[in-house]
Design an enzyme around this catalytic site. Structure first.
Site, PDB file in Angstrom:
ATOM      1  N   ASP A 190      41.508  43.564  40.106  1.00 52.04           N
ATOM      2  CA  ASP A 190      40.294  43.569  40.930  1.00 52.04           C
ATOM      3  C   ASP A 190      40.313  42.455  41.980  1.00 52.04           C
ATOM      4  OD1 ASP A 190      39.329  45.661  39.474  1.00 52.04           O
ATOM      5  OD2 ASP A 190      37.989  44.451  38.229  1.00 52.04           O
ATOM      6  N   TYR A 200      43.914  39.439  28.879  1.00 48.08           N
ATOM      7  CA  TYR A 200      42.922  38.889  29.803  1.00 48.08           C
ATOM      8  C   TYR A 200      42.090  37.809  29.110  1.00 48.08           C
ATOM      9  CZ  TYR A 200      43.724  43.221  32.475  1.00 48.08           C
ATOM     10  OH  TYR A 200      44.284  44.258  33.164  1.00 48.08           O
ATOM     11  N   ASP A 235      30.373  44.166  37.317  1.00 49.15           N
ATOM     12  CA  ASP A 235      30.854  42.801  37.530  1.00 49.15           C
ATOM     13  C   ASP A 235      29.804  42.007  38.302  1.00 49.15           C
ATOM     14  OD1 ASP A 235      31.028  43.651  40.161  1.00 49.15           O
ATOM     15  OD2 ASP A 235      33.218  43.656  40.217  1.00 49.15           O
ATOM     16  N   ARG A 277      35.801  45.627  32.710  1.00 49.37           N
ATOM     17  CA  ARG A 277      34.382  45.670  33.068  1.00 49.37           C
ATOM     18  C   ARG A 277      33.651  46.734  32.240  1.00 49.37           C
ATOM     19  NH1 ARG A 277      33.653  46.449  39.013  1.00 49.37           N
ATOM     20  NH2 ARG A 277      35.698  45.477  39.210  1.00 49.37           N
TER      21      ARG A 277
END
Length: 307
Positions: free
Chosen positions: A38, A65, A79, A176
């Site tokens: 992203d 992550y 987000d 997300r």
């Protein structure tokens, strides 16, 4: 110039921006990344150069992550860049309740791709439709969550506490969406307030280089030293060595028969991916096929020629 650069993508750049930056430094060589990150996220973004662009689909796809999740609020994009569409109250959320909820997501789960993703719908990417204010029906996809670990929780006892969570997952997992689904499970709403990719396959953030470091290496004529060669990035594939007389056959994408094999591992299986090699280079990625005329032996069909 062939190999992969382990780039530390900064927030604010798209993955395409990073690829374009690298392409300029390598003199217009063919380049491509191994998986979109992203624009607002940071972290590991492997960028393939030259022949390495041909092996992207054969690289390990698992990801790791570190994500910050804000609870008690939901946004239109999942987000921090979207509009708030739901205001809840997570005052009663405890670390113990959060850890219990996290454990319920481990294993195979179904996710609906967000409208901000690059998934295609009737020839267009979802994020292109989202920019036009459109929303379309998306089919759920199966992904796998290997591990979720609560690193810390901040502002506990307030309406909008935050948590930092480490995630290990399969390729194609939308973090997300995971955050949003977690907020729904807890009944308070949640969104991904920051995302850092710490690993992409074999590429770790500990070995990643910044764009500034990459540019300086190019200026000093040492860019080649930053490249991971094909042997290193394909080390997870078994090596099958090809006799000199069969090299041209492999290079033309033709089936490699057992007489053309100099050596091969004993533990090969039907349908397994291997790399066909000489002492100097990798010729192709191939799939092993049982030889009907020689029980216990294999033939090898190139699926991607690299020479």
């Amino acid at each position: 110039m062939d190999g992969i650069l382990n780039i530390l993508k900064p927030p604010g750049m798209t993955s395409h921006d990073v690829v374009a930056f690298v392409r300029r430094l390598v003199g217009g060589e063919k380049t491509g990344h191994t998986g979109t990150l992203d624009p607002g996220a940071a972290g590991v973004l492997p960028v393939c150069v030259g022949r390495a662009t041909r092996v992207i689909q054969f690289l390990p796809g698992d990801k790791q992550y570190r994500v910050e999740i804000t609870f008690g609020l939901s946004t239109s994009t999942g987000d921090a860049f979207g509009e708030v569409v739901h205001r809840g109250d997570a005052t009663t959320l405890t670390g113990e309740a959060l850890e219990e909820a996290l454990q319920s997501f481990i294993g195979e789960i179904m996710q609906i791709p967000p409208m901000t993703s690059a998934v295609r719908y009737r020839g267009k990417k979802l994020y292109e439709l989202a920019r036009q204010g459109l929303e379309v029906k998306r089919e759920p996809r199966r992904v796998k969550i290997y591990a979720l670990r609560l690193v810390c929780m901040k502002h506990e006892g307030t309406p909008h506490p935050r948590a930092v969570v480490d995630v290990a997952c399969s390729a194609g997992t939308y973090i997300r969406t995971l955050c949003s689904d977690l907020g729904q499970r807890l009944g308070c709403g949640a969104y991904m307030s920051f995302l850092l990719r710490t690993r992409a396959g074999t590429f770790s953030i500990n070995e990643a280089i910044t764009l500034e470091e990459l540019e300086e290496s190019a200026r000093q004529g040492m860019l080649l030293r930053k490249l991971w060669n094909l042997e290193r990035v394909l080390e997870h594939l078994p090596s099958v060595y090809v006799r000199p007389g069969a090299v041209d056959r492999v290079g033309s994408g033709n089936l490699l028969y057992w007489p053309g094999v100099a050596s091969a591992p004993d533990s090969l299986k039907e349908g397994q991916l291997v790399k066909l090699c000489t002492d100097r280079t990798i010729l192709a990625v191939a799939r092993s096929l049982a030889d009907p005329e020689r029980p216990g032996y294999y033939r090898f069909q190139p699926v991607r020629v690299l020479v």
